[in-house]
Design an enzyme around this catalytic site. Structure first.
Site, mmCIF file in Angstrom:
data_model
loop_
_atom_site.group_PDB
_atom_site.id
_atom_site.type_symbol
_atom_site.label_atom_id
_atom_site.label_comp_id
_atom_site.label_asym_id
_atom_site.label_seq_id
_atom_site.Cartn_x
_atom_site.Cartn_y
_atom_site.Cartn_z
ATOM 1 N N GLU A 1 0.797 -1.223 0.000
ATOM 2 C CA GLU A 1 0.000 0.000 0.000
ATOM 3 C C GLU A 1 0.832 1.277 0.000
ATOM 4 O O GLU A 1 0.444 2.269 -0.610
ATOM 5 C CB GLU A 1 -0.932 0.012 1.239
ATOM 6 C CG GLU A 1 -2.102 -0.933 1.155
ATOM 7 C CD GLU A 1 -3.213 -0.424 0.256
ATOM 8 O OE1 GLU A 1 -3.106 0.708 -0.254
ATOM 9 O OE2 GLU A 1 -4.176 -1.164 0.034
ATOM 10 N N SER B 1 -33.324 -30.428 46.646
ATOM 11 C CA SER B 1 -32.537 -30.656 47.868
ATOM 12 C C SER B 1 -31.059 -30.444 47.638
ATOM 13 O O SER B 1 -30.237 -30.933 48.398
ATOM 14 C CB SER B 1 -32.788 -32.080 48.372
ATOM 15 O OG SER B 1 -32.437 -33.027 47.370
#
Length: 852
Positions: free
Chosen positions: A92, A355
């Protein structure tokens, strides 16, 4: 100047102040305008939403969702790899590290190309200028916009380093379709993090932002391949990429399509993303391979449950050594058609606890000295203000050691223990230890708190068990709070005040796997692995729980229906425990938890009752926490005087003292004895009195020979009115030690024998009403055996149904209203006047909560 000089025409010089020069003003004004223009330029900021992303402990992607704007935009990682930077700069902006944001040479080249062609062919954009354009949402390209981008690029170069600018570009550049940023692109194209990209993969991603639409077509992908290979060749020519690596990179194929996003922990991702202030990425402790294994096993077992119309299943695995959640299965069946609650994260949902909280009551009572592991706890029929607890198998055992009651998950002993310990104290303990779902008052929960009256989250309950394991394993500092995400603050365990001794004794009790269950499911789970485990089932068979603890791992499982629908067979043992033990088979449990070397003391207790030993008791020693203040003496052993044969009891009225045999005898109260003998054939009943010794049973009175099962003293009973307007009936139950005993009932001080309410025991056991003094049978006798158990004929389990007319009422203390078919009638309340009066209660809703 001299006079001669003036005569020759010389003009003397004039001194003009600098501030009055026009050129200076112009320069100053230009400088000020430039400064103002610089300050007026907006900063480069990105405010784009990011995708919720979940990573494993190893850094693998477990799941992701598109951002709010529909883009796959992953949060930026800690750093962008140097390999990607190098290929990006080479492709780039080769002079990126030399220019101040604008490349003059590139600008000159672009002007020459554009003038020569008569149209815009090159924009001379640097990476910095592209970052500015991305931040400004790719506005329309004009010369003025280009100048503004150039100015902003210079400003960005002043404020940010080159690496920061590269990172901004990598994070926000488009990579085709709705993929934005190097992090999303590397996972969606190659299934790995940016740090693990190869040269070929990095080169592909470097050339893609220049024209991201190319990936959408076959011809475009061919052009991308040429661009990628050309970039790799330039890197080799520059000496960046060795020849061999370049040839290998050129041989790598390009991706043909985006990879599917993993869905290894979808419910966890949704839960984390929905939290207020959620800040992805979410870096968890989840072990990716274990997560996939557990998910596959849970999904497979869920198919079997689905055939039984049990549609939802969840599981969590906690590493006790790291105090971290390493597997999280919030639910199953996401691929099924139709709405079956599969999107609900069960691990975070509030469900009735059944329980499953019993071990924590046991641990608290062990620590504070309420019980020892061997202390006998009554297991007989009982009512508490209208609440009648029952064991899951509808049986009673008379009396059981506390650790056995816990291992067998008996409800009645647990309710008695909670009543003794105190509901507010226990609720406060649970809150302190980490339960966040207890948001009601203790009175609202009542005694059902221990049997499922509360709600809990599976992830929190499993964490409580994991903290027990940490304590019992002597973890440094008492252990740590269980964490889900790596950025969560590490905190000391909220349960460390319990102590290692109480935690170890609790887990030791839970290693007894031989649970009494009428279908015998526990027999399927015998294993050589050491594991402490507990199951739970909520009222109505709506929630099935199972939690297992090993030294290294704690595993929690829940099965049921997200909408709360109950199903037959939806119990902890039948639905959740099989999954638990399958999962225990795929983890390294780590052996067994050994007894901590400190924090214990020995106490001498009665071998039969578990209370502190007296001189009449056989003695054994048990370990208890050193903080325990257990001080209850055994009251079950008594000295019995026998005749020479040892078959009959005697006293001084019928036998000389020197001819008596004196023996210590273990004697339970009559009601406990009645149920206890069925499971303990070794239990010795008291011998009968010899016939010549003062009338036999009459020598003993009260609770030594007889117990009322229902009602208990100080209870009140409301007799209902039937649909026909007639008074209903009430059932009384009692237990007597002696064969053939006659029970004389006193109802509100009235002797009921005249009404035919005496009972010959044998006849009552047969369900027939006994004869009264006049030879007639009583009007409403019956024999209702508690728990449906057959018993010996000598034990009374009398059901006495008394019409309301049998109650004389002089002046009732208060009345209650009972209605039938729209009519109402005032009913007197009768109080129990003593152990021989039979009266009674108005239940606050007879809630029967059977929990296992």
């Amino acid at each position: 100047m001299t006079k001669a000089g003036r005569e020759r025409g010389h003009v003397p010089p004039v001194c003009v102040p600098l501030l009055r020069r026009p050129r200076f003003y112009a320069v100053g004004i230009c400088f000020i305008l430039i400064i103002l223009f610089w300050l007026a330029l907006p900063g480069v900021r990105f405010s784009n939403p990011v995708s919720p992303v979940l990573f494993s402990a190893e850094g693998e992607l477990l799941g992701a969702r598109p951002a709010a704007d529909g883009q796959w935009r992953f949060p930026p990682g800690d750093r962008v790899p140097e390999r990607f930077f190098r290929v990006l700069v080479r492709f780039e902006d080769r002079r990126f590290y030399l220019h101040p944001g604008v490349d003059p040479l590139a600008v000159a080249r672009a002007v020459r190309q554009n003038l020569r062609s008569g149209r815009v062919e090159s924009g001379a954009s640097t990476i910095t200028m592209q970052v500015v354009r991305l931040a400004r949402k790719n506005r329309k390209r004009t010369y003025f916009e280009k100048l503004k981008e150039a100015a902003l690029a210079v400003k960005l170069e002043v404020r940010r380093s080159k690496k920061e600018i590269l990172a901004l570009f990598a994070t926000h550049a488009p990579f085709g379709g709705n993929v934005v940023g190097i992090d999303a692109a590397s996972w969606l194209y190659f299934g790995r993090s940016p740090e693990r990209l190869s040269w070929a993969e990095a080169a592909f991603l470097a050339v893609l932002p220049n024209d991201p639409g190319l990936f959408g077509s076959e011809a475009g992908r061919a052009r991308l391949l040429l661009k990628r290979n050309g970039l790799l060749e330039r890197l080799r020519a520059k000496g960046t990429l060795p020849d061999l690596e370049c040839r290998l990179a050129l041989a790598e194929p390009m991706p043909e399509r985006l990879r599917p996003v993993p869905r290894d922990a979808p419910h966890l991702l949704d839960t984390l993303a929905a939290r207020p202030g959620a800040a992805p990425p979410f870096r968890s402790f989840i072990a990716a391979d274990l997560q996939r294994t557990v998910r596959r096993m849970v999904e497979q077992y869920s198919q079997r449950l689905f055939d039984r119309d049990i549609r939802n299943l969840a599981a969590v695995v906690i590493d006790n050594r790291e105090a971290a959640v390493v597997a999280y299965i919030g639910n199953v069946g996401l691929e099924r058609r139709g709405e079956q609650g599969q999107s609900v994260d069960i691990l975070q949902s509030r469900r009735s606890t059944g329980s499953i909280l019993k071990p924590f009551l046991y641990a608290a009572m062990i620590k504070e000295g309420g019980i020892t592991p061997t202390t006998l706890v009554p297991d007989t029929p009982v009512r508490f203000e209208g609440f009648k607890p029952e064991n899951f198998d509808r049986r009673f055992r008379g009396a059981v050691p506390a650790r056995t009651a816990l291992a067998w998950s008996l409800n009645v002993p647990a309710v008695r223990e909670l009543r003794e310990y105190g509901i507010p104290r226990f609720e406060n303990r649970l809150r302190q230890w980490g339960m966040t779902t207890l948001d009601r008052s203790p009175d609202d929960y009542g005694l059902t708190l221990i049997l499922g009256g509360a709600e809990g989250r599976l992830v929190e309950i499993a964490a409580l068990y994991a903290k027990l394991a940490e304590l019992a394993s002597n973890a440094a500092g008492g252990g740590r709070e269980v964490r889900l995400l790596r950025d969560a603050r590490e905190a000391p365990s909220k349960m460390k005040d319990l102590g290692a001794a109480a935690a170890y004794l609790t887990l030791q009790a839970l290693t007894a796997v031989n649970r009494p269950d009428e279908e015998g499911f526990w027999r399927n789970f015998s294993s050589s692995k050491w594991v402490a485990w507990k199951t739970g089932t909520s009222f109505g068979l709506r929630d099935a729980w199972a939690v297992g603890v090993t030294p290294n791992y704690t595993i929690g499982v829940w099965a049921g229906n997200a909408d709360g629908e109950g199903k037959p067979g939806l119990t902890g043992l039948a639905a959740a425990a099989p999954v638990l033990f399958d999962l225990l088979g795929v983890v390294d449990g780590g052996g067994r938890i050994e007894r901590p070397w400190s924090g214990f003391k020995e106490v001498r207790v009665c071998r039969d009752s578990g209370f502190l030993a007296t001189g009449l008791c056989p003695v054994e020693t048990v370990w208890v926490p050193e903080e325990s203040r257990f001080d209850r003496m055994c009251a079950f052993h008594q000295t019995v005087h026998l005749d020479g044969t040892g078959r009959f009891r005697v006293d001084s009225r019928c036998e000389a003292v020197e001819r008596m045999k004196h023996e210590s005898w273990f004697v339970l109260p009559p009601v406990q004895e009645y149920y206890y003998r069925a499971d303990h054939p070794e239990y010795r009943q008291l011998p009968p009195f010899r016939a010549d010794c003062g009338g036999g049973p009459a020598a003993e009175r009260g609770s030594r020979v007889m117990n009322l099962i229902y009602p208990e003293p100080d209870m009140s009973v409301y007799v209902p009115i039937g649909l026909d307007g007639r008074a209903g009936e009430v059932v009384f139950e009692a237990v007597h030690r002696e064969d053939g005993a006659t029970i004389h009932w006193h109802l509100d001080e009235n002797y009921s024998l005249d009404e035919g309410f005496s009972s010959d025991l044998a006849e009552s056991r047969a369900g027939r009403a006994p004869a009264g003094p006049d030879g007639r049978r009583g009007p409403a006798f019956g024999a209702d055996v508690p728990g449906g158990q057959p018993g010996p004929a000598r034990q009374l389990n009398l059901g006495l149904r008394v019409p309301i007319s049998s109650y004389p009422c002089r002046k009732p203390p208060w009345t209650a209203r009972s209605s039938s078919r729209g009519r109402s009638r005032e009913l007197p309340r009768r109080r129990n006047r003593g152990p021989w009066c039979c009266p009674p209660t108005r239940p606050r809703g007879d809630r029967r909560i059977g929990s296992r």
